[in-house]
Scaffold this motif. Structure first.
Motif, mmCIF file in Angstrom:
data_model
loop_
_atom_site.group_PDB
_atom_site.id
_atom_site.type_symbol
_atom_site.label_atom_id
_atom_site.label_comp_id
_atom_site.label_asym_id
_atom_site.label_seq_id
_atom_site.Cartn_x
_atom_site.Cartn_y
_atom_site.Cartn_z
ATOM 1 N N HIS A 1 109.919 59.115 19.209
ATOM 2 C CA HIS A 1 108.567 58.850 19.707
ATOM 3 C C HIS A 1 107.535 59.661 18.917
ATOM 4 O O HIS A 1 106.536 60.120 19.458
ATOM 5 C CB HIS A 1 108.479 59.186 21.204
ATOM 6 C CG HIS A 1 109.487 58.441 22.033
ATOM 7 N ND1 HIS A 1 110.745 58.923 22.288
ATOM 8 C CD2 HIS A 1 109.419 57.230 22.639
ATOM 9 C CE1 HIS A 1 111.417 58.046 23.019
ATOM 10 N NE2 HIS A 1 110.637 57.009 23.250
ATOM 11 N N TRP B 1 101.978 59.515 27.523
ATOM 12 C CA TRP B 1 102.653 58.245 27.212
ATOM 13 C C TRP B 1 103.313 57.658 28.461
ATOM 14 O O TRP B 1 103.136 56.474 28.763
ATOM 15 C CB TRP B 1 103.684 58.493 26.117
ATOM 16 C CG TRP B 1 104.670 57.399 25.900
ATOM 17 C CD1 TRP B 1 104.408 56.116 25.517
ATOM 18 C CD2 TRP B 1 106.094 57.489 26.050
ATOM 19 N NE1 TRP B 1 105.581 55.393 25.408
ATOM 20 C CE2 TRP B 1 106.631 56.220 25.729
ATOM 21 C CE3 TRP B 1 106.963 58.522 26.390
ATOM 22 C CZ2 TRP B 1 107.998 55.965 25.759
ATOM 23 C CZ3 TRP B 1 108.320 58.271 26.419
ATOM 24 C CH2 TRP B 1 108.832 57.000 26.115
ATOM 25 N N HIS C 1 99.463 47.107 11.918
ATOM 26 C CA HIS C 1 100.126 47.924 12.934
ATOM 27 C C HIS C 1 99.456 49.289 13.051
ATOM 28 O O HIS C 1 99.058 49.724 14.135
ATOM 29 C CB HIS C 1 101.603 48.073 12.559
ATOM 30 C CG HIS C 1 102.398 48.875 13.543
ATOM 31 N ND1 HIS C 1 102.561 48.498 14.847
ATOM 32 C CD2 HIS C 1 103.080 50.041 13.402
ATOM 33 C CE1 HIS C 1 103.317 49.387 15.481
ATOM 34 N NE2 HIS C 1 103.641 50.339 14.623
ATOM 35 N N GLU D 1 106.049 53.075 17.596
ATOM 36 C CA GLU D 1 107.191 53.427 16.764
ATOM 37 C C GLU D 1 107.669 52.258 15.938
ATOM 38 O O GLU D 1 108.576 52.375 15.166
ATOM 39 C CB GLU D 1 108.334 53.943 17.642
ATOM 40 C CG GLU D 1 107.976 55.240 18.348
ATOM 41 C CD GLU D 1 107.729 56.408 17.417
ATOM 42 O OE1 GLU D 1 108.518 56.593 16.481
ATOM 43 O OE2 GLU D 1 106.751 57.123 17.624
ATOM 44 N N ASN E 1 99.865 49.968 28.518
ATOM 45 C CA ASN E 1 100.771 49.974 27.365
ATOM 46 C C ASN E 1 100.032 49.841 26.041
ATOM 47 O O ASN E 1 100.531 50.285 25.004
ATOM 48 C CB ASN E 1 101.773 48.822 27.497
ATOM 49 C CG ASN E 1 102.630 48.934 28.744
ATOM 50 O OD1 ASN E 1 102.136 49.238 29.818
ATOM 51 N ND2 ASN E 1 103.923 48.684 28.595
ATOM 52 N N GLU F 1 101.332 50.611 22.366
ATOM 53 C CA GLU F 1 102.006 49.402 21.921
ATOM 54 C C GLU F 1 100.960 48.388 21.489
ATOM 55 O O GLU F 1 99.976 48.153 22.201
ATOM 56 C CB GLU F 1 102.888 48.820 23.033
ATOM 57 C CG GLU F 1 103.977 49.771 23.515
ATOM 58 C CD GLU F 1 104.781 49.208 24.672
ATOM 59 O OE1 GLU F 1 104.543 48.048 25.048
ATOM 60 O OE2 GLU F 1 105.642 49.923 25.189
ATOM 61 N N ARG F 2 101.162 47.784 20.350
ATOM 62 C CA ARG F 2 100.170 46.844 19.813
ATOM 63 C C ARG F 2 100.291 45.491 20.510
ATOM 64 O O ARG F 2 101.328 44.831 20.424
ATOM 65 C CB ARG F 2 100.376 46.680 18.303
ATOM 66 C CG ARG F 2 99.384 45.719 17.638
ATOM 67 C CD ARG F 2 99.405 45.831 16.126
ATOM 68 N NE ARG F 2 100.692 45.592 15.540
ATOM 69 C CZ ARG F 2 100.944 44.659 14.608
ATOM 70 N NH1 ARG F 2 99.968 43.856 14.191
ATOM 71 N NH2 ARG F 2 102.140 44.527 14.090
ATOM 72 N N LEU G 1 103.925 43.098 23.117
ATOM 73 C CA LEU G 1 103.331 44.232 22.450
ATOM 74 C C LEU G 1 104.321 44.780 21.433
ATOM 75 O O LEU G 1 105.534 44.623 21.591
ATOM 76 C CB LEU G 1 102.965 45.342 23.448
ATOM 77 C CG LEU G 1 102.044 44.974 24.604
ATOM 78 C CD1 LEU G 1 102.846 44.889 25.890
ATOM 79 C CD2 LEU G 1 100.906 45.955 24.736
ATOM 80 N N GLN G 2 103.810 45.442 20.400
ATOM 81 C CA GLN G 2 104.679 46.136 19.446
ATOM 82 C C GLN G 2 104.436 47.616 19.574
ATOM 83 O O GLN G 2 103.318 48.096 19.431
ATOM 84 C CB GLN G 2 104.390 45.706 18.010
ATOM 85 C CG GLN G 2 105.325 46.379 17.003
ATOM 86 C CD GLN G 2 104.930 46.106 15.565
ATOM 87 O OE1 GLN G 2 103.910 45.490 15.304
ATOM 88 N NE2 GLN G 2 105.739 46.576 14.643
ATOM 89 N N ALA G 3 105.480 48.368 19.858
ATOM 90 C CA ALA G 3 105.322 49.793 20.097
ATOM 91 C C ALA G 3 104.854 50.520 18.852
ATOM 92 O O ALA G 3 105.075 50.081 17.733
ATOM 93 C CB ALA G 3 106.667 50.386 20.564
#
Length: 353
Positions: free
Chosen positions: A273, A320, A93, A353, A329, A333-334, A349-351
């Motif tokens: 954030h 952002w 991540h 955060e 994104n 975001e991942r 996606l994984q943010a």
């Protein structure tokens, strides 16, 4: 760096398991980080100091300790996961965002770096950034190392690991290598957050129940912290560790009181954030610093540093929002393509955060 956990229900959670005081505390932390880089950058460029210098010095003993302690708070919830899932959530991540944003930073800084060292050196400097963390990104480079070390040592008695971390912190090791030096200086705080999380939540609950006592404690802490910084003894062995832990507790109490009163909600938003701000603040910070100093409209260096800090925070959030509007994104975001472990009902996606 999401702060979710089963304890949230008893500590002022905000929907979806978020904890209000944690977001406030993270908001304070990330603003202090932006402030430090902004103030020192302005002062270096202007070759003079302003009133914000003293604010930065006051926060120095606890600025990063509290961030790392908070980062370790919910580790007990996930540390028992299988290695593949754990590495995906806690290493891949952050690795994704480090590689992406170190490349972005190099893209902006390459011309100035080439002017100083030549273009033939820039490529080597970029490769070196994967060994020696680049610029402001060292935090997300180091955090996965903390996660891995903690999981590898989870069968060792926590007190032994904590004592080793405390000795490393008090030794003030300086090798010139960021990873080694910062690991020695910061790991004890991350590990403390992990092993005393229940007591941290108890402290928050106490502050929420007794705000008057909490305010008195904060006043006493501020006097002691400021006094020791003023006497130039805040970095002495034992003193530095005590101030780091005390300052982390102070930020936790402050976050709790703000959450209780629902004041300064922009701090909570910044905390929600925090990684977004951490990744992107360098650009608006550098741009505003250059413009303000070049045109010289404002002559008070402290005020310039304060404005640069505000622009750094607000500008990163604007970047952002623009990225989301432009469907870029992946900047924050991942993408699923960079996951190494499946996740039930996972978004594409994984943010950050």
């Amino acid at each position: 760096m999401t702060m979710n956990g089963t304890s949230a229900a008893t500590s002022g959670s905000l929907g979806a398991g978020r904890v209000d005081w944690v977001d406030y505390a993270k908001g304070i932390c990330i603003i202090m980080v932006v402030m430090m880089h902004s103030v020192l950058g302005v002062e270096k460029a202007a070759e003079q100091t302003g009133f914000m210098h003293y604010v930065v010095m006051f926060a120095k003993p606890f600025r990063m300790p509290d961030f790392f302690l908070i980062s370790g708070l919910f580790l007990s919830v996930v540390i028992g996961r299988d290695w593949r899932t754990y590495l995906d959530r806690k290493v891949m991540h952050f690795a994704y965002f480090y590689v992406l944003w170190v490349t972005i930073q190099f893209g902006f800084k390459a011309p100035s770096l080439a002017a100083e060292a030549g273009w033939d050196k820039v490529g080597l400097m970029y490769l070196e950034s994967f060994i020696e963390p680049f610029g402001t990104l060292w935090f997300i480079y180091l955090l996965p190392i903390f996660f891995v070390v903690t999981k590898l040592t989870r069968n060792v008695h926590p007190l032994i690991i904590w004592l080793i971390g405390a000795v490393l912190e008090m030794s003030h090791i300086v090798t010139g290598w960021t990873v080694i030096d910062e690991f020695c200086s910061r790991f004890v705080y991350f590990f403390t957050g992990y092993i005393v999380a229940a007591y941290v939540f108890a402290l928050s609950d106490c502050a929420r129940a007794r705000p008057g006592l909490a305010l008195a404690g904060l006043a006493a802490w501020a006097l002691v912290n400021g006094g020791l910084v003023g006497l130039d003894v805040s970095e002495w062995p034992i003193v530095s560790l005590a101030l780091g832990l005390a300052g982390a507790c102070a930020i936790i109490v402050t976050g709790t009181l703000l959450a209780r009163a629902q004041w300064l909600t922009f701090l909570r938003f910044c905390g929600e954030h925090s990684i977004v701000i951490y990744l992107a603040f360098f650009l608006p910070m550098a741009a505003s610093r250059t413009l303000l100093l070049r045109f010289g409209v404002i002559h008070d260096i402290g005020l310039v540093a304060l404005i640069v800090t505000a622009v750094g925070v607000a500008g990163s959030l604007v970047i952002w929002r623009l990225a989301l509007a432009a469907r870029a994104n992946f900047l924050f975001e991942r993408p699923a393509a960079f996951w190494i472990a499946p996740k039930k009902a996972a978004p594409s996606l994984q943010a950050a955060e």
